[in-house]
Design an enzyme around this catalytic site. Structure first.
Site, PDB file in Angstrom:
ATOM      1  N   HIS A   1      38.954  37.295  77.144  1.00 47.43           N
ATOM      2  CA  HIS A   1      39.946  38.618  77.520  1.00 47.43           C
ATOM      3  C   HIS A   1      41.510  38.053  77.195  1.00 47.43           C
ATOM      4  O   HIS A   1      41.959  38.837  77.023  1.00 47.43           O
ATOM      5  CB  HIS A   1      39.876  38.503  79.063  1.00 47.43           C
ATOM      6  CG  HIS A   1      38.459  39.004  79.578  1.00 47.43           C
ATOM      7  ND1 HIS A   1      37.849  38.395  80.136  1.00 47.43           N
ATOM      8  CD2 HIS A   1      37.932  40.074  79.511  1.00 47.43           C
ATOM      9  CE1 HIS A   1      36.494  38.852  80.683  1.00 47.43           C
ATOM     10  NE2 HIS A   1      36.527  39.841  80.198  1.00 47.43           N
TER      11      HIS A   1
ATOM     12  N   GLN B   1      27.330  51.429  84.351  1.00 49.19           N
ATOM     13  CA  GLN B   1      26.713  50.880  83.388  1.00 49.19           C
ATOM     14  C   GLN B   1      25.878  49.830  83.602  1.00 49.19           C
ATOM     15  O   GLN B   1      25.346  49.237  82.324  1.00 49.19           O
ATOM     16  CB  GLN B   1      27.944  50.325  82.132  1.00 49.19           C
ATOM     17  CG  GLN B   1      28.596  49.200  82.709  1.00 49.19           C
ATOM     18  CD  GLN B   1      29.974  48.838  82.080  1.00 49.19           C
ATOM     19  OE1 GLN B   1      31.088  49.528  81.971  1.00 49.19           O
ATOM     20  NE2 GLN B   1      29.868  47.648  81.193  1.00 49.19           N
TER      21      GLN B   1
ATOM     22  N   ASP C   1      31.137  42.303  72.054  1.00 48.13           N
ATOM     23  CA  ASP C   1      30.375  43.567  72.546  1.00 48.13           C
ATOM     24  C   ASP C   1      30.327  44.523  71.316  1.00 48.13           C
ATOM     25  O   ASP C   1      31.048  45.591  71.559  1.00 48.13           O
ATOM     26  CB  ASP C   1      30.701  44.075  73.649  1.00 48.13           C
ATOM     27  CG  ASP C   1      30.749  43.174  74.817  1.00 48.13           C
ATOM     28  OD1 ASP C   1      29.428  42.921  75.154  1.00 48.13           O
ATOM     29  OD2 ASP C   1      31.723  42.618  75.428  1.00 48.13           O
TER      30      ASP C   1
HETATM   31  O1  PAF Z   1      33.506  44.967  78.143  1.00 47.81           O
HETATM   32  C1  PAF Z   1      33.524  45.339  79.302  1.00 47.81           C
HETATM   33  O2  PAF Z   1      33.957  44.334  80.073  1.00 47.81           O
HETATM   34  C2  PAF Z   1      33.139  46.669  79.856  1.00 47.81           C
HETATM   35  O3  PAF Z   1      31.968  47.300  79.260  1.00 47.81           O
HETATM   36  C3  PAF Z   1      34.240  47.798  79.852  1.00 47.81           C
HETATM   37  C4  PAF Z   1      34.676  48.186  78.570  1.00 47.81           C
HETATM   38  C5  PAF Z   1      35.547  47.158  80.736  1.00 47.81           C
HETATM   39  C6  PAF Z   1      33.866  48.965  80.592  1.00 47.81           C
HETATM   40  O4  PAF Z   1      33.619  48.784  81.861  1.00 47.81           O
END
Ligand code: PAF
Length: 279
Positions: free
Chosen positions: A33, A57, A146
């Protein structure tokens, strides 16, 4: 100073007239991050990080409840990184009572991750579109870890004419090669060793390709066999070789992607590599 904002209305006020670089996250921030945040910091006068564990999700029986959360810790990190605003909305803010709209990016949502996590990408597309509409950034930052999510967001942005630049940032790995993920915190010491099977199988593929192997089926078979030799590996969901747009390939070329998802104990891990890139 980092401002914590919880409401959409307040955020809109704070962001009026600002050129924003946006990093959407589910929190429990790690170096992966931080790479997104630092890039956003370099390229934008104002940086917003969202922290929201998006329930839509996660599938039934997945790790929504146990997903690591620590807003205090994340806020400290964001302060240190010079983030201007942390947007940490409640579920009611993101999904107000009576909401009916979902976003489905066809095709790409059904393959690879989508085969094993039905509805996952509907949840991702929906929340990302909501967040982009709330924050209205100039640029938004997504990790290549991802990869399928990144491609899905790119497609959605193109299809819906969203006025935002999507910036892809390379995967950050631990010293020994494990791709950083908030889910790595689930791993026991023994499982952590077996988690390296993902990275090491990509290294194996790299070696095979460098020696001249081009047959995707053979490379995938060798990777599978290698991964299953690790003690704590429970099962492989997929090992796939595709082009940049995630179409399966029979013969491997530079620029293709090798993607995999593996269960180590009760933890599902994913990784990928672009053929021809350093690993
Ligand atoms: O990659 C992530 O952390 C999540 O899938 C996101 C893009 C914040 C959406 O909830």
């Amino acid at each position: 100073m980092t401002l914590l904002v919880r409401k959409v209305k307040e955020l809109r006020e704070v962001l009026k007239g600002k050129e924003v670089g946006f990093v959407p996250t589910m929190g429990y921030l790690h170096e992966g991050h931080l790479a997104l945040i630092r890039r956003a910091r370099e390229e934008n006068p104002f940086v917003v990080v969202s922290i929201y564990v998006n329930p839509t999700q996660f599938g039934k029986g997945e790790d929504f409840e146990r997903y690591p959360r620590d807003l205090e810790r994340d806020l400290k990190i964001c302060k240190k990184e010079g983030v201007d605003v942390v947007f940490a909305p409640t579920d009611e803010e993101v999904y107000p009572f009576g909401y009916l709209t979902e976003v489905h990016v066809k095709g790409i949502s059904e393959v690879l991750e989508g085969k094993f996590r039905p509805n996952h990408f509907k949840g991702v597309a929906t929340v990302v579109l909501k967040l982009l509409n709330i924050v209205r950034p100039r640029r938004a930052y997504f990790g290549e870890k991802d990869y399928q999510q990144l491609k899905l967001v790119e497609k959605m942005v193109r299809d819906l004419f969203l006025d935002v630049e999507i910036v892809a940032v390379k995967t950050v790995r631990d010293k020994d090669g494990l791709a950083l993920s908030s889910r790595n915190t689930y791993l026991s010491e023994e499982e952590r060793k077996s988690a390296l099977s993902l990275y090491k199988s990509l290294l194996l593929a790299k070696e095979l390709i460098e020696k001249g192997e081009r047959d995707a089926k053979k490379i995938k078979e060798k990777m599978r066999e290698f991964i299953l030799s690790f003690e704590k590996v429970k099962k492989i969901d997929y090992v796939e070789i595709t082009d940049k747009e995630l179409n399966p390939k029979d013969f491997v070329e530079e620029g293709d992607r090798i993607l995999l998802a593996v269960w180590v104990g009760n933890t599902r891990l994913i990784d990928n590599w672009e053929v021809g890139e350093p690993l």
